[in-house]
Scaffold this active site. Structure first.
Site, short mmCIF file in Angstrom:
data_model
loop_
_atom_site.label_atom_id
_atom_site.label_comp_id
_atom_site.label_asym_id
_atom_site.label_seq_id
_atom_site.Cartn_x
_atom_site.Cartn_y
_atom_site.Cartn_z
N TYR A 58 0.85 -1.19 0.00
CA TYR A 58 0.00 0.00 0.00
C TYR A 58 0.88 1.23 0.00
O TYR A 58 1.80 1.33 0.80
CB TYR A 58 -0.90 0.02 1.26
N GLU A 60 -0.43 4.81 -0.69
CA GLU A 60 -1.19 6.03 -0.97
C GLU A 60 -0.30 7.25 -0.76
O GLU A 60 0.45 7.31 0.21
CB GLU A 60 -2.43 6.12 -0.07
N ASP A 204 -4.85 13.79 -25.71
CA ASP A 204 -4.91 12.40 -25.25
C ASP A 204 -4.19 11.57 -26.31
O ASP A 204 -4.71 11.31 -27.39
CB ASP A 204 -6.38 11.98 -25.11
N THR A 230 -2.32 6.27 -22.33
CA THR A 230 -2.25 4.93 -21.74
C THR A 230 -0.79 4.49 -21.88
O THR A 230 -0.02 5.09 -22.64
CB THR A 230 -3.13 3.92 -22.48
N LYS A 233 -0.58 0.66 -25.17
CA LYS A 233 -0.88 0.55 -26.60
C LYS A 233 0.44 0.58 -27.37
O LYS A 233 1.26 -0.31 -27.16
CB LYS A 233 -1.88 1.63 -26.99
N ARG A 239 -0.77 -2.47 -18.66
CA ARG A 239 -2.04 -1.75 -18.76
C ARG A 239 -2.09 -0.63 -17.73
O ARG A 239 -1.96 -0.88 -16.53
CB ARG A 239 -3.17 -2.76 -18.51
C1 LIG Z 1 -7.64 3.53 -25.01
C2 LIG Z 1 -7.95 4.97 -24.83
C3 LIG Z 1 -8.25 5.54 -23.57
C4 LIG Z 1 -8.58 4.75 -22.33
O1 LIG Z 1 -7.88 3.76 -21.94
P1 LIG Z 1 -8.36 2.70 -20.84
O2 LIG Z 1 -7.02 2.31 -20.29
O3 LIG Z 1 -9.07 1.65 -21.58
O4 LIG Z 1 -9.20 3.39 -19.84
C5 LIG Z 1 -8.40 6.90 -23.47
N1 LIG Z 1 -8.30 7.68 -24.55
C6 LIG Z 1 -8.05 7.19 -25.76
C7 LIG Z 1 -7.97 8.14 -26.92
C8 LIG Z 1 -7.88 5.82 -25.95
O5 LIG Z 1 -7.67 5.34 -27.19
#
Ligand SMILES: *Cc1c(COP(=O)(O)O)cnc(C)c1O
Length: 439
Positions: A58, A60, A204, A230, A233, A239
């Site tokens: 933990y 936090e 994003d 993220t 990807k 993840r």
């Molecule tokens: C995949 C994605 C997310 C969110 O990702 P999670 O980990 O599934 O919550 C946010 N914004 C964009 C543009 C994405 O492609």
């Protein structure tokens, strides 16, 4: 590796039911073609770290300021993750705690906005993300959401339209980036508009962050107030999510706005928005795995990998065009290809299903101005990060497009589906992943 040098043998001895489930997933990942644009295969060391005993801790708070004792070593892991992220993306600030991209976006919007404020993001049906203002997400429920779209002819964002909308609705924040946008995000053009209407600009880069890190996609840092991503990807980490700023600055807004009278740095506001704003204890095993993956992405070999992702996507899109597939925006600059199947008289849903039976995993996807519902769709989205991690290149891209085309042109032919499945399986055998599991 467990006892007897057999992979996962401790799980096997402890819970054979779940062990069998795990082994079925191992086979699926190893023996099918993963073309989902948002997926990838982490390295074996990242896999080991994500499964490490740091899950027990933990922690936090943030390094040096935790609510629990015993954080000396997880602090070191989080410091490494933050420092490597800053180096990788050339930025001043990184928060590596968000459990996912959606949490990163939630904390960011909570930092810059009050409930009821106006946000402006790319329409979900035009390649945006749920968290950019969709009515089924917190982002469309807590905020007044206005969406911009892509142009029907070009499949690209039209900046005159974005400016007109922004002037009319005066959003407090503009969000650029998306999940099914095959072209580079034009941060500079969004910046001009955000400055003209006095909006914050959020990028994003969940999808192209690996390409950004490798210098193959423009960097948002000089243009955007805040950047989310993220880590799983194109970046090929575990993840999770992350929030960054090219430069920290002072701000008077946000849920955690100062009551002390002292103007806070946005970094402080973002940190409090992540924890305690939307999360509790961080996932330290995942943060350590992020640090490890960022280390891999800083290695020169990652640039080669990222270049191969883009080259493979270009090869694939040219092969598709030569077989009369209509691609949204006419091609790709990235790892994403969005295919309109209307002229093939096949829906996204039926294509996804038939291809899955043949061992090729894709996802159905809305195309801009789609006449079908999100459950049916007129398109599929494919991407090259995972098959590029396996080491596949142009010959395999041509073969894979041929296999896809065979199925799409004869969608109910079970014989063809079975033949394709065995071709796919032998192709995958020639490009093994996780050989460490079979030593
Ligand atoms: C995949 C994605 C997310 C969110 O990702 P999670 O980990 O599934 O919550 C946010 N914004 C964009 C543009 C994405 O492609």
């Amino acid at each position: 590796m467990g006892a007897n040098n057999e992979p996962y043998s401790f799980i096997k001895d402890n819970d054979s039911e779940l062990y069998n489930v795990l082994m079925r997933e191992v086979s699926r990942e190893e023996e099918t073609l993963e073309l989902i644009a948002s997926e990838n295969f982490v390295s074996y060391p990242v896999l080991e770290m994500a499964g490490s005993l740091m899950t027990n801790k933990y922690a936090e708070g943030y390094p040096g300021a935790r609510y629990y004792g015993g954080c000396e070593f997880v602090d070191q892991a989080e410091d490494l993750a933050r420092d490597r992220a800053k180096k990788l993306f050339n930025c001043d600030y990184a928060n590596v705690q968000p459990h996912s991209g959606s949490q990163a976006n939630m904390a960011t919007l909570m930092t810059f906005l009050s409930v009821g404020d106006t946000i402006m993001g790319l329409d979900l049906a035009h390649g945006g993300h749920l968290t950019h203002g969709s009515s089924v997400s917190f982002s469309g429920q807590l905020y007044n959401s206005v969406s911009y779209q892509v142009e029907e002819g070009t499949g690209r964002v039209n900046f005159d339209d974005v400016y007109d909308l922004a002037k009319k609705y005066q959003p407090k924040i503009i969000i650029c980036g998306g999940s099914a946008y095959p072209r580079h995000i034009e941060f500079d053009k969004f910046r001009e508009i955000a400055s003209k209407v006095g909006a914050f600009l959020m990028a994003d880069i969940a999808h192209p962050s690996g390409l950004v890190a490798a210098g193959l996609h423009p960097s948002p840092m000089p243009y955007c107030d805040v950047v989310t991503t993220t880590t799983h990807k194109t970046l090929r980490g575990p993840r999770g999510g992350m929030i960054m700023m090219g430069k920290d600055f002072e701000n008077e807004w946000g849920i955690t706005a100062p009551k002390s009278g002292r103007t806070k740095l946005v970094s402080e506001l973002l940190n409090s928005a992540v924890m305690p704003g939307v999360q509790g204890g961080p996932l330290m095993h995942i943060i350590a795995a992020k640090a490890l993956a960022f280390g891999e992405a800083l290695d020169p070999s990652f640039k080669v990998y990222a270049q191969n992702i883009v080259d493979n996507a270009k090869t694939m899109s040219n092969e598709l065009l030569s077989k009369d597939y209509r691609l949204i925006s006419g091609g790709t600059d990235t790892h994403v290809i969005l295919i309109d199947l209307t002229n093939k008289n096949v829906t996204g849903k039926s294509a996804e299903k038939a291809l899955e039976k043949a061992g090729i995993t894709v996802n159905k996807n809305m195309i801009p101005f789609d006449k079908r519902s999100p459950f049916i769709t007129s398109g599929i989205r494919i991407g090259t990060p995972a098959i590029t991690t396996r080491g596949m290149s142009s010959d395999e891209m041509a073969l894979i497009v041929q296999l896809i085309d065979d199925i799409i042109n004869d969608i109910d032919n079970e014989d063809k589906i079975n033949k394709t499945r065995s071709t796919v399986s032998s192709l995958c055998k020639s490009f093994p992943i996780y050989s460490e599991l079979h030593k």
